[in-house]
Design a protein around this motif. Structure first.
Motif, PDB file in Angstrom:
ATOM      1  N   GLU A   1      12.499  -3.371 -41.426  1.00 47.00           N
ATOM      2  CA  GLU A   1      13.785  -2.712 -41.217  1.00 47.00           C
ATOM      3  C   GLU A   1      14.649  -3.507 -40.237  1.00 47.00           C
ATOM      4  N   ARG A   2      14.032  -3.998 -39.167  1.00 47.78           N
ATOM      5  CA  ARG A   2      14.776  -4.800 -38.194  1.00 47.78           C
ATOM      6  C   ARG A   2      15.266  -6.099 -38.837  1.00 47.78           C
TER       7      ARG A   2
ATOM      8  N   ARG B   1       5.843   6.599 -41.110  1.00 49.67           N
ATOM      9  CA  ARG B   1       5.505   7.232 -39.827  1.00 49.67           C
ATOM     10  C   ARG B   1       4.937   8.629 -40.065  1.00 49.67           C
TER      11      ARG B   1
ATOM     12  N   ASP C   1       4.284  -0.088 -39.063  1.00 55.75           N
ATOM     13  CA  ASP C   1       4.778  -1.118 -38.152  1.00 55.75           C
ATOM     14  C   ASP C   1       5.474  -2.235 -38.934  1.00 55.75           C
TER      15      ASP C   1
ATOM     16  N   THR D   1      10.219   3.608 -43.811  1.00 59.55           N
ATOM     17  CA  THR D   1       9.675   3.596 -42.447  1.00 59.55           C
ATOM     18  C   THR D   1       9.424   5.014 -41.957  1.00 59.55           C
ATOM     19  N   THR D   2      10.409   5.890 -42.183  1.00 60.58           N
ATOM     20  CA  THR D   2      10.236   7.289 -41.769  1.00 60.58           C
ATOM     21  C   THR D   2       9.051   7.922 -42.492  1.00 60.58           C
TER      22      THR D   2
ATOM     23  N   SER E   1       8.746  -1.066 -40.039  1.00 58.48           N
ATOM     24  CA  SER E   1       9.695  -1.100 -38.924  1.00 58.48           C
ATOM     25  C   SER E   1      10.204  -2.513 -38.698  1.00 58.48           C
ATOM     26  N   ARG E   2       9.289  -3.503 -38.704  1.00 62.50           N
ATOM     27  CA  ARG E   2       9.721  -4.885 -38.544  1.00 62.50           C
ATOM     28  C   ARG E   2      10.625  -5.316 -39.696  1.00 62.50           C
TER      29      ARG E   2
END
Length: 448
Positions: free
Chosen positions: A237-238, A374, A231, A370-371, A234-235
């Motif tokens: 990455e954003r 996951r 998570d 991120t990938t 992901s954040r």
């Protein structure tokens, strides 16, 4: 007497044949004494006929009978029993050559010969007694668990199959019990080993179950941490994407600023050119004012006012030249600053370009992270499920091991009981075994 009758009826013939040929003693007791006997009586009683006749049966009997009472008390009772019940049969202890001999006596009343006359049929039970005593002693030892007992002295021909069968049965039983003892010992030893192994397995399974339970808890924590990391990636990455967009926007802004600075630089150059023109005009004006002053001096009084004007013009031209020079120096300094700013903006643009490229790489790396995070979270989730299932199966295995351990302990206890039970038997005839002989049987009979 009946044995001397000359009649040839069937009863007489049978009686005579029995009297003459029977291997058992046949005697006639009358008035408390033997009055007749056959030849077999001499062998049974171990006395000649003359020593038998006229004697009371007590003379040839043991002092006491089987029940421990004196023999003299039995004789009259037995005779009365035969007269009352029409016959009497009982076991009797006689004496022969100083030894006690067991006899089977049958009394049959003969009223034709007298009210107290009885026919005495005596069968020597020596051989039978020996067999019975030998079997009794052997069976007693067998009952005590001695499977090595053997009857080694031959019986009479009619009882020899009994001795052979007894020895064969005991030998077969000894072999079987020996096998049971061996198997019981092996079973007990095996159960002991299995019990120890089962206890060890139970202990290891419990430890493994505890370790696996801790592993499952740790895996849950790791899975939770990896999910949080995914998570966060992901954040990140954003955020990196937003920073990339901002950097790209900053690049555009820097490009615009570079162009603006270039315009300012061009304007500065143009202003410098204008200042040069103004400086030229001031020089020409000053030159004209100087010429005008010269001409006014030549004109004298008429040219004084013109000289004043020329002087003012020359002063104005001088101030204009000084102002132009000052503006030029300032424009030159500003141009240098603008040049420096243009260079800095250009460098900033290059740096922002490099930052944008690096942000592209960082964004790609963050995307891969991120990938991967996951995928790791999914894999750890599957591993966590598998570990949970393994934990459940291990708990079930631990319960099964406990049940198996309890069953093995019960089996071990039963095997120990079996081993203890079969240890009561002695199967080796050379170790603790017994050999039953007739001599022991006779000694046993004599002690009664």
């Amino acid at each position: 007497m009946m044995f001397r009758r000359k009649t040839v009826d069937l009863e007489t013939r049978v009686a005579l044949a029995t009297f003459r040929s029977s291997p058992d003693a046949v005697l006639l007791l009358k008035g408390g004494a033997f009055v007749e006997c056959n030849a077999a009586a001499e062998a049974v009683y171990g006395q000649p006929r003359a020593a038998i006749l006229g004697k009371n049966p007590v003379i040839f009997s043991a002092p006491t009978q089987i029940d421990g009472r004196p023999t003299i008390e039995h004789v009259g009772e037995r005779v009365q029993q035969a007269i009352r019940e029409r016959f009497a049969r009982f076991e009797w202890l006689n004496m022969r050559h100083g030894e006690i001999v067991r006899m089977l006596v049958t009394l049959v009343p003969l009223p034709d010969e007298g009210d107290d006359a009885v026919l005495v049929l005596t069968q020597d039970l020596t051989a039978t007694g020996q067999v019975v005593d030998a079997l009794t002693s052997a069976l007693a030892k067998l009952a005590e668990g001695d499977l090595g007992v053997q009857l080694d002295t031959a019986f009479s021909i009619e009882f020899e199959p009994l001795r052979t069968s007894f020895n064969a049965a005991v030998a077969r039983m000894s072999t079987s019990i020996g096998s049971v003892v061996e198997v019981g010992g092996a079973l007990h030893s095996g159960c002991r080993d299995i019990r120890q192994a089962s206890d060890d397995l139970s202990s290891r399974t419990e430890r493994q179950a505890a370790s696996l339970e801790e592993t499952a808890a740790a895996m849950q924590e790791v899975t939770h941490t990896v999910r949080e990391s995914a998570d966060m990636a992901s954040r990140t990455e954003r955020i990196v994407a937003e920073a990339h967009r901002d950097a790209q926007g900053s690049t555009t802004i820097v490009a615009d600023a570079t162009q603006a600075m270039a315009g300012i630089e061009r304007a500065s150059h143009e202003i410098g050119e204008i200042i040069s023109v103004i400086d030229g005009i001031a020089f020409q004006t000053n030159l004209l004012a100087l010429n005008a002053g010269v001409e006014a001096a030549r004109a004298g009084e008429a040219g004084k006012g013109f000289a004043v004007v020329a002087s003012e013009v020359r002063a104005l031209a001088q101030r204009s030249a000084d102002a132009a020079k000052d503006v030029k120096s300032r424009i030159t300094a500003s141009t240098q600053q603008v040049d420096r700013g243009v260079a800095l903006v250009s460098n900033t643009g290059d740096a922002l370009g490099r930052i944008v490229r690096q942000m592209d790489q960082i964004s790609a790396l963050i995307g891969e992270i991120t990938t991967a995070a996951r995928h790791q979270a999914e894999t750890l989730g599957q591993i966590n499920i598998a570990v949970g299932e393994m934990d459940g199966m291990t708990q079930q295995n631990a319960a099964m091991v406990e049940q198996t351990t309890a069953a093995v302990r019960s089996l071990s206890d039963q095997a120990e009981r079996l081993s203890t039970a079969v240890q009561a038997f002695r199967t080796d005839p050379h170790v603790g075994g017994s050999v039953v002989r007739f001599r022991a049987a006779r000694a046993s009979a004599a002690g009664r």
